[in-house]
Scaffold this motif. Structure first.
Motif: not given
Ligand SMILES: [Zn+2]
Length: 273
Positions: A146-154, A157-168, A180-187
């Motif tokens: 759940x990300x609302x008006x916070x992608x610049x900080x999200x 944080x997200x990119x400091x990990x490897x292999x995170x799977x999930x959905x926005x 950017x989300x699709x580039x990370x393989x997110x749904x």
């Protein structure tokens, strides 16, 4: 063959207990409903699979209990960014982490950052988000974000990990954040907002999401799709969002149902009902 839909984000378990304001929302339209009637109506509409999303420690425990007692429903244990300030303590987090090994727990979340309401301090939101990402990585499960008006900080944080799977979940942001989300393989999770937004830019985004990355959700009891505005949202309503999106995207409802159900089964590793 009958169409099958997967509601990948609902709060259906909260119909059974008064833990958060979500419970009251289930009865806001004064209709008589029970967990059984809601699940029955969902199945009748072809919604054969649902993911019950936790938002606090107590609510996640309820979700685990609920999915243990009902077929076709799985649990995601989560701490919503609004609730982060009450979940920074080590003992609370230890109790939460223990839930992940319970039967039918297939994901972590909803978790993320919400600067629109800002109900918890940013530092607490980040700490609790990192805790949940690390828990999910340790156990090899995906996250519902759940990300609302916070992608610049999200993103950092997200990119400091490897292999995170999930959905926005409930994506209503920009084309740049979609890419950017699709580039990370997110749904990308789309709900009833699609049916009632007047924002043409959002329609463009709903058309742009590749079919193999799209998930359907309701966020029930919230965000009732057209033409049922004013009624409490239930998982059965996911069908109306599917019909709307199929029209918008120039796809068949059957094709969209089948693709989104397969996507959800792959993400959450659920192959049966
Ligand atoms: Zn939600």
């Amino acid at each position: 063959m009958a169409l099958e839909f997967f509601d990948t984000h609902c709060h259906v378990h909260e119909i059974t207990a008064d833990l958060t304001p979500v419970h009251d929302k289930w009865f806001a339209d004064k209709a008589e409903r029970s967990a059984e009637s809601v699940l029955e109506a969902a199945r009748g509409a072809g919604v054969t699979r649902m993911l019950a999303i936790g938002t606090t420690l107590a609510d996640s425990k309820l979700a685990v209990q609920f999915v243990g007692a009902h077929e076709g429903v799985w649990a995601s244990i989560g701490i919503h960014p609004h609730e982060a300030k009450d979940h920074v303590q080590a003992e609370v987090q230890a109790e939460f982490a223990a839930l992940i090994t319970q039967p039918k727990v297939v994901a972590v979340g909803e978790c993320g950052l919400d600067y629109f309401y800002g109900l918890s301090p940013k530092a607490d939101q980040e700490a609790v988000l990192r805790f949940q990402i690390e828990l999910a990585l340790t156990h090899g499960v995906p996250l519902s974000f759940h990300v609302r008006e916070a992608f610049e900080d999200f993103w950092p944080i997200f990119e400091s990990y490897q292999g995170v799977r999930g959905v926005l979940h409930s994506f209503t942001d920009t084309q740049a954040n979609l890419e950017r989300a699709l580039g990370h393989g997110l749904y990308i999770g789309v709900n009833g907002i699609a049916t009632f937004t007047r924002d043409e830019a959002q329609h463009v985004i709903y058309r742009t999401i590749p079919q193999h990355r799209l998930l359907l959700e309701t966020d029930a009891p919230f965000l009732t799709p057209k033409p049922f505005r004013g009624k409490v949202c239930e998982p059965k309503h996911v069908v109306h969002t599917a019909e709307f999106l199929a029209g918008l995207r120039g796809e068949s409802v059957a094709g969209l149902a089948s693709a989104t159900t397969t996507n959800a089964q792959e993400l959450f590793r659920i192959q049966h009902t």
